[in-house]
Design a protein around this motif. Structure first.
Motif, mmCIF file in Angstrom:
data_model
loop_
_atom_site.group_PDB
_atom_site.id
_atom_site.type_symbol
_atom_site.label_atom_id
_atom_site.label_comp_id
_atom_site.label_asym_id
_atom_site.label_seq_id
_atom_site.Cartn_x
_atom_site.Cartn_y
_atom_site.Cartn_z
ATOM 1 N N VAL A 147 0.385 -1.252 0.186
ATOM 2 C CA VAL A 147 -0.374 0.024 -0.211
ATOM 3 C C VAL A 147 0.581 1.132 0.106
ATOM 4 C CG1 VAL A 147 -1.686 1.841 1.710
ATOM 5 C CG2 VAL A 147 -1.883 -1.126 0.466
ATOM 6 N N ALA A 148 1.836 1.154 0.990
ATOM 7 C CA ALA A 148 2.202 2.774 1.046
ATOM 8 C C ALA A 148 3.574 2.695 2.155
ATOM 9 C CB ALA A 148 1.688 3.915 1.425
ATOM 10 N N PRO B 17 7.951 9.569 0.394
ATOM 11 C CA PRO B 17 7.033 8.491 0.962
ATOM 12 C C PRO B 17 6.583 8.090 -0.066
ATOM 13 C CG PRO B 17 5.349 10.091 1.421
ATOM 14 C CD PRO B 17 6.965 10.665 1.358
ATOM 15 N N TYR B 18 6.418 6.214 -0.767
ATOM 16 C CA TYR B 18 5.681 6.162 -2.606
ATOM 17 C C TYR B 18 4.657 5.351 -2.025
ATOM 18 C CZ TYR B 18 9.193 3.016 -0.610
ATOM 19 O OH TYR B 18 10.201 2.140 -0.221
ATOM 20 N N TYR B 19 3.751 5.332 -2.877
ATOM 21 C CA TYR B 19 2.313 4.546 -3.000
ATOM 22 C C TYR B 19 2.000 3.657 -3.528
ATOM 23 C CZ TYR B 19 1.600 8.407 0.349
ATOM 24 O OH TYR B 19 1.607 9.242 1.587
ATOM 25 N N VAL C 1 -4.108 3.967 -4.294
ATOM 26 C CA VAL C 1 -4.345 4.366 -3.403
ATOM 27 C C VAL C 1 -3.996 6.449 -3.197
ATOM 28 C CG1 VAL C 1 -4.232 2.550 -1.969
ATOM 29 C CG2 VAL C 1 -2.275 3.790 -1.764
ATOM 30 N N LYS C 2 -3.346 6.255 -4.329
ATOM 31 C CA LYS C 2 -2.355 7.616 -4.532
ATOM 32 C C LYS C 2 -3.029 8.704 -5.040
ATOM 33 C CE LYS C 2 2.082 6.769 -6.706
ATOM 34 N NZ LYS C 2 2.051 6.591 -7.574
ATOM 35 N N PHE D 216 -4.662 8.193 0.159
ATOM 36 C CA PHE D 216 -4.033 7.759 1.326
ATOM 37 C C PHE D 216 -2.820 8.813 2.074
ATOM 38 C CE2 PHE D 216 -5.598 2.954 1.298
ATOM 39 C CZ PHE D 216 -6.732 3.742 1.561
ATOM 40 N N THR D 217 -2.053 9.084 2.714
ATOM 41 C CA THR D 217 -1.090 9.639 2.986
ATOM 42 C C THR D 217 -0.250 8.750 4.357
ATOM 43 O OG1 THR D 217 -1.827 11.690 2.473
ATOM 44 C CG2 THR D 217 -0.188 11.438 4.151
ATOM 45 N N ILE D 218 0.885 8.335 4.208
ATOM 46 C CA ILE D 218 1.715 7.272 5.725
ATOM 47 C C ILE D 218 2.534 8.400 5.958
ATOM 48 C CG2 ILE D 218 3.871 6.799 3.476
ATOM 49 C CD1 ILE D 218 4.077 4.511 5.148
ATOM 50 N N LEU E 174 -1.775 5.358 8.550
ATOM 51 C CA LEU E 174 -1.982 5.198 7.286
ATOM 52 C C LEU E 174 -2.865 6.129 7.295
ATOM 53 C CD1 LEU E 174 -1.343 4.545 4.879
ATOM 54 C CD2 LEU E 174 -3.026 2.417 5.546
ATOM 55 N N ASP F 125 -10.895 -0.893 -0.819
ATOM 56 C CA ASP F 125 -9.930 -0.748 -0.051
ATOM 57 C C ASP F 125 -10.203 -1.291 1.122
ATOM 58 O OD1 ASP F 125 -10.595 3.003 -0.654
ATOM 59 O OD2 ASP F 125 -8.705 1.480 -0.753
#
Length: 119
Positions: A48-49, A58-60, A64-65, A68-70, A81, A90
Motif C-alpha cells: 500500500v505505502a 514516501p511512496y504509494y 491509493v495514490k 492515502f498518506t503515510i 496511514l 479498500d
C-alpha cells in the motif's frame, strides 16, 4: 523480531476517512523503512505505502495514490496511514511492516487491523 501493534480499523461508508496507527513495542526502534500492506478476502497481500524512517519521501501503490498518506513519528515509534475517500475496494486487513537492513525484505509484521468500507 519487533512487535508491531496496529489500531484504528473499523467499518465506514464509502467516502469516509480512517486513520490507522502502528506502534513498536521495543524500547529502541530504528528501522530503515516502514510500510503498510493489505490483504482482501481471497486475494494476495499487496503493498500500500512505505516511508523511510529517516524522513525521506514516501511512496504509494497507484490504487491509493492521492487518497492515502503515510507518516511516521520517530519519538512515538509509530507509523500512520491516513485513508481518505475510502472505497469498497479498500476493504481488507491492513498490516504494518518493518525492514531493518535496507533490502526491502520485511522482518516484522503487525497482527493486522480490519478495514471495511460499505457502499
Amino acid at each position: 523480531q519487533v512487535q508491531l501493534i496496529e489500531s484504528g480499523g473499523g467499518l465506514v461508508q464509502a467516502g469516509a476517512s480512517l486513520r490507522l496507527s502502528c506502534t513498536a513495542s521495543e524500547r529502541t526502534f530504528n528501522p530503515i523503512t516502514m510500510a503498510w500492506f493489505r490483504q482482501a478476502p481471497g486475494k494476495e497481500r499487496e503493498f500500500v505505502a512505505a516511508i523511510s524512517w529517516s524522513g525521506g519521501s514516501p511512496y504509494y501503490a497507484d490504487s491509493v495514490k492521492g487518497r492515502f498518506t503515510i507518516s511516521r513519528d520517530a519519538a512515538k515509534k509509530s507509523v500512520y496511514l491516513q485513508m481518505n475517500s475510502l472505497k469498497p475496494e479498500d476493504t481488507a486487513v491492513y498490516y504494518c511492516a518493518s525492514n531493518h537492513d535496507g533490502t526491502g525484505n520485511i522482518d516484522s509484521w503487525g497482527q493486522g487491523t480490519q478495514v471495511t468500507v460499505s457502499s
